[in-house]
Design an enzyme around this catalytic site. Structure first.
Site, short mmCIF file in Angstrom:
data_model
loop_
_atom_site.label_atom_id
_atom_site.label_comp_id
_atom_site.label_asym_id
_atom_site.label_seq_id
_atom_site.Cartn_x
_atom_site.Cartn_y
_atom_site.Cartn_z
N GLU A 99 0.87 -1.18 0.00
CA GLU A 99 0.00 0.00 0.00
C GLU A 99 0.90 1.22 0.00
OE1 GLU A 99 -2.91 -2.24 3.17
OE2 GLU A 99 -1.69 -0.52 3.77
N TYR A 111 7.95 1.42 -7.47
CA TYR A 111 7.24 0.14 -7.46
C TYR A 111 6.85 -0.28 -8.88
CZ TYR A 111 6.96 1.15 -2.44
OH TYR A 111 7.27 1.44 -1.14
C1 LIG Z 1 10.69 5.84 -2.40
C2 LIG Z 1 12.19 5.72 -2.14
C3 LIG Z 1 12.46 4.47 -1.27
C4 LIG Z 1 12.92 5.56 -3.49
O1 LIG Z 1 14.30 5.29 -3.24
P1 LIG Z 1 15.46 5.85 -4.19
O2 LIG Z 1 16.71 5.20 -3.81
O3 LIG Z 1 15.42 7.34 -4.17
O4 LIG Z 1 14.94 5.35 -5.62
P2 LIG Z 1 15.87 4.94 -6.85
O5 LIG Z 1 16.95 5.97 -7.02
O6 LIG Z 1 16.27 3.53 -6.73
O7 LIG Z 1 14.86 5.11 -8.06
C5 LIG Z 1 14.18 4.00 -8.64
C6 LIG Z 1 13.03 4.52 -9.47
O8 LIG Z 1 12.08 5.16 -8.63
C7 LIG Z 1 11.53 6.29 -9.31
N1 LIG Z 1 11.85 7.51 -8.56
C8 LIG Z 1 12.75 7.64 -7.54
N2 LIG Z 1 12.73 8.90 -7.08
C9 LIG Z 1 11.81 9.56 -7.80
C10 LIG Z 1 11.30 10.89 -7.78
N3 LIG Z 1 11.77 11.81 -6.91
N4 LIG Z 1 10.31 11.23 -8.66
C11 LIG Z 1 9.82 10.32 -9.53
N5 LIG Z 1 10.27 9.04 -9.60
C12 LIG Z 1 11.24 8.68 -8.75
C13 LIG Z 1 12.12 6.30 -10.70
O9 LIG Z 1 11.27 5.53 -11.53
C14 LIG Z 1 13.43 5.58 -10.48
O10 LIG Z 1 13.89 4.93 -11.63
P3 LIG Z 1 14.76 5.76 -12.72
O11 LIG Z 1 15.90 6.37 -11.97
O12 LIG Z 1 15.18 4.71 -13.71
O13 LIG Z 1 13.85 6.80 -13.29
C15 LIG Z 1 12.74 7.00 -1.46
O14 LIG Z 1 12.33 8.12 -2.21
C16 LIG Z 1 12.30 7.16 -0.03
O15 LIG Z 1 12.94 6.66 0.89
N6 LIG Z 1 11.21 7.91 0.20
C17 LIG Z 1 10.73 8.18 1.55
C18 LIG Z 1 10.13 6.94 2.22
C19 LIG Z 1 9.03 6.33 1.38
O16 LIG Z 1 8.24 7.02 0.77
N7 LIG Z 1 8.99 4.99 1.37
C20 LIG Z 1 8.02 4.25 0.57
C21 LIG Z 1 6.71 4.10 1.24
S1 LIG Z 1 6.82 3.17 2.75
#
Ligand SMILES: CC(C)(COP(=O)(O)OP(=O)(O)OC[C@H]1O[C@@H](n2cnc3c(N)ncnc32)[C@H](O)[C@@H]1OP(=O)(O)O)[C@@H](O)C(=O)NCCC(=O)NCCS
Length: 152
Positions: A99, A111
């Site tokens: 979720e 995701y």
């Molecule tokens: C969601 C989260 C875990 C993503 O981690 P991340 O290490 O920044 O993500 P990645 O660098 O591996 O990116 C993977 C993909 O996610 C998407 N993505 C990541 N950051 C993004 C942003 N700011 N905007 C849009 N898409 C994004 C992209 O599709 C990306 O792939 P691409 O680089 O080929 O375009 C991170 O932003 C986070 O910790 N957020 C706060 C906590 C949270 O929301 N957790 C999830 C719900 S519990």
């Protein structure tokens, strides 16, 4: 490096959680997650920079929580952590559920890149700090080829 969470990681994990969540899990919840779920961390230069908590349930799993430290986001670590954490699941799930807040575009995109698809919308599911509420997107990832065909 991605590995199972240890009790000595919990304080660092909790600090990351507090930076990214408006309603953070408690230290106790992270402690208990080590025995109750599959909790993993990702390290860079000896520092824990992210975590992922998956709940195996019979032949399925739920993604309960994951985060990457704000200073390390956007470098592919979240994708790597999720992919390798799913691969570590010992119950070999046929599908994985999660979720996510509708407004959490970064997480939804991560995701989708990790082969999750929206299957439902749970209206007004999450509380916001200002007293309003927000919809939850329910997503699933099919792990067996037969099952994946259903979502094509
Ligand atoms: C969601 C989260 C875990 C993503 O981690 P991340 O290490 O920044 O993500 P990645 O660098 O591996 O990116 C993977 C993909 O996610 C998407 N993505 C990541 N950051 C993004 C942003 N700011 N905007 C849009 N898409 C994004 C992209 O599709 C990306 O792939 P691409 O680089 O080929 O375009 C991170 O932003 C986070 O910790 N957020 C706060 C906590 C949270 O929301 N957790 C999830 C719900 S519990």
């Amino acid at each position: 490096m991605i590995r199972l969470m240890q009790h000595s990681d919990v304080q660092q994990v909790f600090e990351i959680e507090k930076l990214v969540q408006s309603h953070p899990w408690t230290l106790k919840q992270f402690e208990e997650s080590i025995d109750s779920y599959q909790s993993t961390v990702i390290e860079r230069q000896g520092q824990v920079v992210g975590f992922c908590i998956l709940q195996p349930v019979v032949d399925e799993a739920n993604l309960l929580l994951m985060a990457i430290h704000p200073s390390q986001q956007g470098k592919g670590l979240g994708y790597q952590l999720l992919d390798e954490s799913i691969a570590l699941l010992k119950n070999n799930p046929v599908q994985i559920f999660l979720e996510v807040r509708e407004s959490n575009v970064a997480a939804v995109r991560l995701y989708e890149k990790s082969d999750f698809h929206q299957i439902d919308l749970r209206k007004n599911y999450y509380p916001n700090p200002d007293g309003t509420r927000e919809h939850a997107i329910i997503m699933v990832r099919a792990c067996s080829d037969d099952f994946a065909a259903l979502f094509k």
